[in-house]
Design an enzyme around this catalytic site. Structure first.
Site, short mmCIF file in Angstrom:
data_model
loop_
_atom_site.label_atom_id
_atom_site.label_comp_id
_atom_site.label_asym_id
_atom_site.label_seq_id
_atom_site.Cartn_x
_atom_site.Cartn_y
_atom_site.Cartn_z
CD GLU A 93 39.44 42.35 33.65
OE1 GLU A 93 40.39 42.85 34.27
OE2 GLU A 93 38.29 42.25 34.13
CG HIS A 147 35.50 45.79 39.79
ND1 HIS A 147 36.67 46.52 39.78
CD2 HIS A 147 35.87 44.49 39.94
CE1 HIS A 147 37.70 45.70 39.91
NE2 HIS A 147 37.25 44.46 40.02
CD GLU A 160 35.61 44.12 36.51
OE1 GLU A 160 36.61 44.76 36.16
OE2 GLU A 160 35.65 42.92 36.85
CG ASN A 161 31.10 41.59 32.02
OD1 ASN A 161 32.18 41.64 31.47
ND2 ASN A 161 30.61 40.48 32.55
CD GLU A 177 40.44 43.33 39.34
OE1 GLU A 177 39.94 43.09 40.46
OE2 GLU A 177 39.78 43.22 38.30
CD GLU A 229 33.77 40.62 40.19
OE1 GLU A 229 34.00 41.54 39.37
OE2 GLU A 229 34.67 39.85 40.60
CB ALA A 285 32.57 37.14 39.51
#
Length: 884
Positions: free
Chosen positions: A127, A307, A270-271, A326, A304, A268
């Site tokens: 990202e 998300h 959030e994959n 966000e 995260e 961090a």
């Protein structure tokens, strides 16, 4: 790097993609001096774009193309077009498969975007547009695909191979290498892709969902950090339970993983199913992490994780919609932290940060709407406006609709848009449809930049027993030069009688509505009249900071003292204290500028003495109320900031408070330190509160210069069992006149923690923020320390960021040396890590805030950066907008 002026991208030019990617199959071959990436993309024409087969234009940067095949037919160089940023291929059918192989160099990737190495570990950060540095792809958030990823690497060096989703296979190879395959069943854009390979240990736990199914939880770290993961694991389980209870959101995979890496541009990421964290946001143990670090770990882990729904299952259509995920998720993690700790103190912390930093952003050259109209480099829009102000916009929706209405709206939003890439308008539409309301005017919060001003005046009619409040909105000029229209501003308020009690509120023409209510201010000027008001009340306005505005009401100092003592809203009690402090400090600043002797209004000392003596108040609240407004905030609210006068006035006030309240401060310190000595460290709100009050009191006591305070500080430094007390004692010593003790403490601290990078970051920051003379020389000397490197973002933030952002009196030295220093470092960082370089620029962008001499010096350094050669688009955008 760019030498030409970068392209501006506009929201109005958005078009849906010409092609879609249904499946993405990736194979990574990881080596020490390069990596190979083989990608197979199962694609089709986007039916929303009509008929025909336009060229397929894939994004790609810093890639060495090895081969291209279309439907298993190898393409020669004449069959495609290739430039620095794109690979263009002509499809032959509406559905097709494209195969590419590329070579990349993670081992030399200092920008930390795409695939790179952090120490001995491979990891990714995609990202916003990092995936194009991994392979050729449609690298945009509205192209969502199912990913299958195989990672191949040397087994001895990289025994752990991770990617998104669920593991579906592993095995050895004959050459000492091994492989692992991961399959993510959920459609996701490329920015949520993640890969990690390394020699990692993990802490494992499980979480039982409300539906009864278990989720495996794993936190992966380097072996030496395995004892610092428990707090993050506890925080994760709390987050999962909270999201089920408050939002009805269950986790959707069989495994959830966090990996801590030392080199990371952000906090961090959030994959999907594999969150990659800056190690500073995972590792926490009493001996090495402060209370603030423990709370940050809890908040970032929650952010995260949240998300997974507000960002992953429902993602943003384009990067202009960044606050969709966000702002919403910051609001969610803020509410979680409020529920886990003190709600009032959390709100105070959030608002203090917003008003000091985001309001400054709103008033500067990088001001932009929560949903901006244009950008040059998207990484520059990971801003406080998108995150913090975006969160406030969501909070206002909740305030207007109520908790139940907001939950109905969020349920509809997730149900309606699961698996889609959507917009801020879609979020608001769900809130409207679930509640039968019209939020058209409210959406101006997304499109209009700047911080609205809300001036309030009062009128009491004793004969009619009515009390009227008139609200007037105004809007500062911002770089977008958009004509501003009235916002919807929810103002929560109460009215206090002479005894400090809330009175019943009844608006003209309405039934009574309790003692606190929300007024919706929608016009440029609007009056609300309350009836049956027996005597003139004192208004408590903007309770809980119900809107991100600059409020003005002509309170005098006695009224502010009254609100500090009696307001039933905890936030407004603190706010009254802040307003009183600001008035007193601004008076001292004026005295300093006039060359007069400084005289402190004793009402401030009296008010703080009353707070200190109130043992019924939450100790964290007492600590917040004892904290004077920061120099950064005093700078922000000044028309022309006089950094020397601000520093002198604030330090004078602190010294007067310390001297006059010494006995009460010392009593609080001794009581709390006594409890700390006899209590094992616990990372819980009550203990945080006790230590926060103990530590701010100690910082006041040291201003007395008394030997017994020095002795107490040294005892705390030497004998405490936790980093919170030890680091505070060190900071107090570093800012004290006791040179020998200061030097010894720094030496002891560094020797004890030289092998812990995160603790050494705190050692750097404490010294960089010290306002004693010689700040720049200290920072330059520390840059030669073996623990410092410009290649690590945490080090840059800890030393350079702390100096330029927190040590205002030294950074803004009249000779401009601080400005020259920062400009030189930005030029150096521009070549290493453009994202970090652009973020370090913020102090220079505010050059118009200062006196003419400093303005000239700061502007000259910005011009020097602009003329320095090939600037990244990140740095170019910030500098050019700052000079416009």
């Amino acid at each position: 790097m760019r030498t030409e002026q970068p392209q501006v991208i506009y929201l109005k030019d958005y078009q849906a993609p010409e092609y879609l990617i249904d499946e993405t199959h990736l194979t990574f071959e990881l080596f020490e001096d390069h990596s190979l990436v083989h990608a197979q993309l199962v694609m089709r024409r986007n039916p929303a774009r009509g008929a025909g087969l336009p060229p397929l234009v894939l994004d790609g940067q810093q890639l060495e193309l090895l081969s291209v095949a279309l439907d298993d037919q190898a393409l020669s160089a004449g069959d495609y077009q290739l430039d620095d940023s794109h690979l263009t291929v002509q499809p032959k059918a509406a559905t097709f498969t494209l195969d590419t192989s590329v070579k990349i160099h993670p081992e030399s990737n200092t920008a930390l975007e795409g695939l790179y190495k952090s120490g001995s570990m491979f990891c990714t950060q995609c990202e916003a547009e990092g995936f194009r540095k991994i392979t050729y792809y449609l690298d945009r958030p509205d192209v969502m695909s199912k990913f299958t990823t195989t990672v191949i690497a040397e087994q001895h060096r990289y025994p752990v191979l991770l990617s998104n989703g669920n593991p579906v296979g592993t095995g050895p190879q004959d050459d000492g290498r091994h492989w692992a395959t991961w399959e993510d069943p959920f459609m996701k854009p490329a920015y949520l892709f993640a890969l990690v390979a390394g020699d990692l240990w993990c802490v494992e736990d499980k979480f039982t969902r409300q539906s009864g199914r278990d989720v495996t939880l794993r936190i992966y770290v380097e072996p030496e950090n395995i004892d610092k993961c428990q707090h993050a694991m506890t925080s994760l389980k709390k987050s999962m339970r909270w999201d089920e209870e408050v939002y009805g959101r269950e986790y959707d995979l069989d495994i959830f993983m966090i990996v801590a890496v030392n080199d990371f541009n952000m906090g961090a990421m959030e994959n999907k199913g594999l969150n990659i964290f800056n190690s500073s946001c995972v590792l926490a143990r009493a001996e090495t992490a402060t209370d603030a670090a423990h709370q940050r770990v809890e908040a970032v882990v929650a952010h995260e994780y949240f998300h997974n729904w507000s960002g992953n299952r429902v993602t943003c259509r384009d990067w202009f919609q960044l606050s969709l995920k966000e702002g919403f998720t910051v609001f969610r993690d803020s509410e979680f932290s409020a529920d886990m700790n003190s709600r009032t103190v959390k709100r105070i912390e959030d608002v203090a940060y917003l008003r000091t930093h985001q309001f400054a952003e709103d008033a500067g050259p990088m001001a932009h709407a929560v949903r901006p109209d244009s950008f040059i480099e998207i990484s520059n829009f990971y801003t406080l406006t998108v995150y913090e102000k975006g969160s406030e916009v969501v909070r206002m929706v909740r305030t207007l609709l109520g908790a139940e209405g907001f939950r109905k709206g969020s349920d509809l939003y997730f149900e309606r848009h699961d698996g889609q890439a959507v917009t801020c308008d879609d979020f608001i539409k769900a809130m409207e449809d679930a509640n039968g309301v019209d939020l058209t005017q409210f959406k101006r919060w997304y499109s209009q930049a700047g911080t609205p001003r809300l001036a309030v005046s009062e009128h009491y009619d004793s004969a009619a027993q009515t009390y009227s409040l008139t609200f007037r909105q105004s809007y500062p000029a911002t770089p977008d030069k958009v004509e501003k229209k009235p916002f919807v501003i929810p103002v929560e308020l109460g009215l206090l009688d002479a005894q400090g009690n809330d009175i019943a509120l009844r608006l003209q023409g309405e039934a009574a509505a309790g003692t606190s209510r929300v007024l919706s201010v929608t016009e440029a000027e609007q009056t609300f009249t309350f009836v049956d008001v027996a005597a003139k009340p004192l208004p408590s306005l903007l309770r809980g900071f119900s809107a991100p505005v600059k409020l003005s009401f002509p309170y005098d100092r006695d009224q502010l003292m009254f609100l500090m003592q009696h307001d039933s809203d905890g936030f407004n009690r603190w706010e009254a204290g802040q307003q009183l402090s600001v008035q007193v400090l601004q008076e001292l600043i004026a005295q300093h500028q006039q060359g007069s002797a400084l005289v402190l209004d004793q009402r401030l000392v009296t008010a703080l003495g009353t707070v200190l003596a109130n043992e019924q108040l939450d100790q964290a609240m007492v600590a917040e109320m004892l904290s004077l407004p920061s120099e950064a905030y005093l700078t922000e609210i000044s028309e022309v900031a006089d950094v020397d006068a601000i520093h002198a006035a604030r330090e004078f006030a602190r010294k007067q408070i310390a001297d006059q309240l010494f006995d009460a401060l010392n009593a609080r310190y001794q009581a709390n330190r006594g409890v700390s000595r006899g209590t094992e460290y616990v990372a819980e709100a009550e203990h945080f509160a006790r230590r926060s009050l103990q530590n701010i009191v100690l910082s006041y006591l040291m201003l007395s210069g008394k030997p017994e305070v020095l002795a107490a500080t040294l005892e705390q430094f030497d004998a405490c069992d936790n980093m919170t007390e030890r680091l505070t004692a060190l900071a107090v010593l570093v800012n004290s006149p006791f040179e020998a003790e200061r030097g010894k403490a720094l030496e002891v601290f560094a020797e004890n923690f030289k092998d812990n990078p995160l603790v050494m970051d705190q050692w750097f920051s404490v010294q960089a923020a010290s306002t004693l003379p010689g700040g720049l020389a200290r920072v330059k000397a520390l840059m030669q320390h073996p623990a410092f490197t410009m290649k690590n973002p945490n080090k840059v933030r800890a030393l350079i960021g702390a100096f330029a952002g927190q040590n205002l009196v030294n950074f803004h030295a009249a000779d401009g040396s601080g400005y020259r220093f920062l400009a030189e470092l930005v030029i150096e960082l521009n070549a290493l890590n453009p994202q970090i370089a652009s973020r370090q620029l913020a102090p220079l962008t505010r050059w118009r805030k200062y006196d003419a001499a400093r303005q000239a010096l700061m502007k000259a350094e910005l011009e020097r950066i602009l003329a320095s050669g090939s600037l990244s688009s990140d740095v170019y955008e910030v500098v050019s907008k700052s000079l416009a």
